[in-house]
Design a protein around this motif. Structure first.
Motif, short mmCIF file in Angstrom:
data_model
loop_
_atom_site.label_atom_id
_atom_site.label_comp_id
_atom_site.label_asym_id
_atom_site.label_seq_id
_atom_site.Cartn_x
_atom_site.Cartn_y
_atom_site.Cartn_z
N GLN A 198 0.78 -1.11 -0.01
CA GLN A 198 -0.04 0.06 -0.11
C GLN A 198 0.67 1.32 0.05
OE1 GLN A 198 -2.35 1.10 3.56
NE2 GLN A 198 -4.02 1.15 2.34
N THR A 199 2.02 1.25 0.74
CA THR A 199 2.80 2.36 0.71
C THR A 199 3.27 2.67 -0.42
OG1 THR A 199 3.00 2.11 3.42
CG2 THR A 199 4.63 3.53 2.17
N ARG B 79 1.32 3.93 -3.11
CA ARG B 79 1.12 5.32 -2.80
C ARG B 79 2.23 6.34 -3.28
NH1 ARG B 79 1.65 7.81 2.45
NH2 ARG B 79 0.84 5.85 3.29
N TYR B 80 3.58 6.05 -3.08
CA TYR B 80 4.63 6.70 -3.63
C TYR B 80 5.16 6.53 -4.86
CZ TYR B 80 5.15 8.55 1.25
OH TYR B 80 5.16 9.42 2.45
N GLU B 81 4.90 5.13 -5.30
CA GLU B 81 5.58 4.59 -6.56
C GLU B 81 7.18 5.05 -6.51
OE1 GLU B 81 1.97 4.39 -9.82
OE2 GLU B 81 3.01 6.33 -9.70
N LEU C 160 -4.72 -2.99 -5.21
CA LEU C 160 -4.74 -1.92 -4.42
C LEU C 160 -5.93 -1.32 -4.12
CD1 LEU C 160 -3.05 0.27 -2.79
CD2 LEU C 160 -3.34 1.62 -4.85
N ASP D 272 -6.82 -1.41 -0.05
CA ASP D 272 -7.24 -0.28 0.64
C ASP D 272 -8.44 -0.54 1.36
OD1 ASP D 272 -5.09 1.18 -0.18
OD2 ASP D 272 -6.47 2.25 -1.71
N GLU E 229 -3.93 17.13 0.21
CA GLU E 229 -3.38 16.25 1.38
C GLU E 229 -4.98 15.96 1.89
OE1 GLU E 229 -1.41 14.09 4.12
OE2 GLU E 229 -1.24 14.97 1.97
N ARG F 289 -6.36 13.04 -0.04
CA ARG F 289 -5.76 11.83 0.35
C ARG F 289 -6.02 11.49 1.77
NH1 ARG F 289 -2.15 9.48 3.02
NH2 ARG F 289 -1.53 11.50 4.04
N ALA G 289 -7.94 7.66 2.44
CA ALA G 289 -7.17 6.74 3.24
C ALA G 289 -7.57 6.56 4.85
CB ALA G 289 -5.66 7.41 3.32
#
Length: 303
Positions: A10-11, A14-16, A65, A69, A128, A131, A135
């Motif tokens: 998951q992390t 999110r960042y790829e 994903l 999630d 933010e 997001r 999340a």
């Protein structure tokens, strides 16, 4: 697969970006890469497209994903429900806001009414907040810009006029109102892209086919009035800022903007799929069941 692998995935999704994800997770990059590789082997499909050191979530990763999630959110909600049933308090309510100046009086009143509630506050820009809601990191956002999501619900709390603040002695000091074209060449103190003040400034100028001249930009909206007072430019400030806290003593002059939509609209936004604690439910009832208290400005004048 195990729960740790799912959180790692998951992390990274999110960042790829492996190194950024490893930094947030506080694990070594090789260990994180191996965990993702084992997960992909278990699923029998690659979840990322790799080009050198860059990775991108592919079509299988997007599908997976969505389910991860949902599953992790359900587990997090379960943990919260157990904690709330165990604890003697009302549980926790987490709120994100673009500026702390607006939300502080409301949260103070809520804590007075419900002292057993655990209140957490975050300062976030609109991207933010979007997001955080998706999340399920926060229960509510108090937003000055629209937040859109299939599972988002919103209630308007308040709308107030936004005024033009100028340094004392400025050529506009003493004016009752100005048009956008009259201030087209003035340097503006504002926030970075993503904050509501910047969005409003850009929108008002775009409606006249103009682009504002930005002399100073930052991440803290409450600092704008100090910079305007220091002569660094002029800026759009909500009426509430004149009357709340120490900024009521910052010497600036106030002028109305001759534009019908020079307003800030505050909304309370939440994700209806998020489990709400008793504290969060009481906060929503407290916030939406009474007038949102702000200090409106009846007439601009000099202070």
């Amino acid at each position: 697969m195990d729960l740790l692998q799912l959180r790692y995935f998951q992390t990274v999704a999110r960042y790829e970006h492996i190194s950024r994800a490893a930094e947030e997770l506080r694990v070594a990059q090789p260990s994180l890469s191996r965990a993702i590789a084992r997960l992909e082997a278990d699923l029998g499909a690659a979840l990322f497209d790799r080009q050198g050191r860059r990775i991108r979530l592919n079509q299988y990763g997007v599908i997976f994903l969505r389910h991860v999630d949902r599953a992790l959110s359900e587990l997090d909600d379960g943990r919260r429900a157990v904690r709330e049933a165990r604890d003697t308090g009302l549980g926790r309510v987490s709120v994100a806001s673009e500026t702390l100046l607006t939300i502080t009086p409301l949260l103070g009143s809520f804590r007075t009414a419900h002292p057993r509630a655990d209140v957490r506050l975050f300062q976030s820009n609109v991207q933010e907040m979007d997001r955080q809601l998706r999340a399920r990191e926060v229960d509510f956002c108090v937003a000055s810009q629209p937040l859109s999501g299939a599972n988002f619900e919103a209630v308007e709390l308040d709308r107030e006029e936004v005024l033009l603040a100028v340094p004392r002695g400025h050529r506009l000091d003493g004016r009752e109102s100005v048009t956008i074209r009259e201030i087209a060449d003035e340097p503006f103190v504002t926030t970075r892209v993503g904050h509501w003040q910047r969005a409003l400034l850009d929108r008002l100028f775009a409606s006249e086919g103009l682009t504002p001249l930005v002399s100073c930009e930052g991440d803290e909206p409450a600092a704008s009035q100090d910079m305007i007072s220091a002569g660094l430019g002029i800026g759009l400030i909500p009426a509430v800022s004149r009357k709340v806290g120490s900024h009521s003593r910052v010497p600036v002059a106030w002028v109305r903007v001759a534009a019908p939509d020079c307003l800030r609209v505050l909304t309370l936004v939440w994700n209806r799929d998020t489990h709400l604690s008793e504290a969060a439910l009481k906060f929503r009832e407290f916030t939406t069941g009474r007038p949102f208290v702000t200090h409106h400005l009846p007439e601009p004048d000099r202070e």
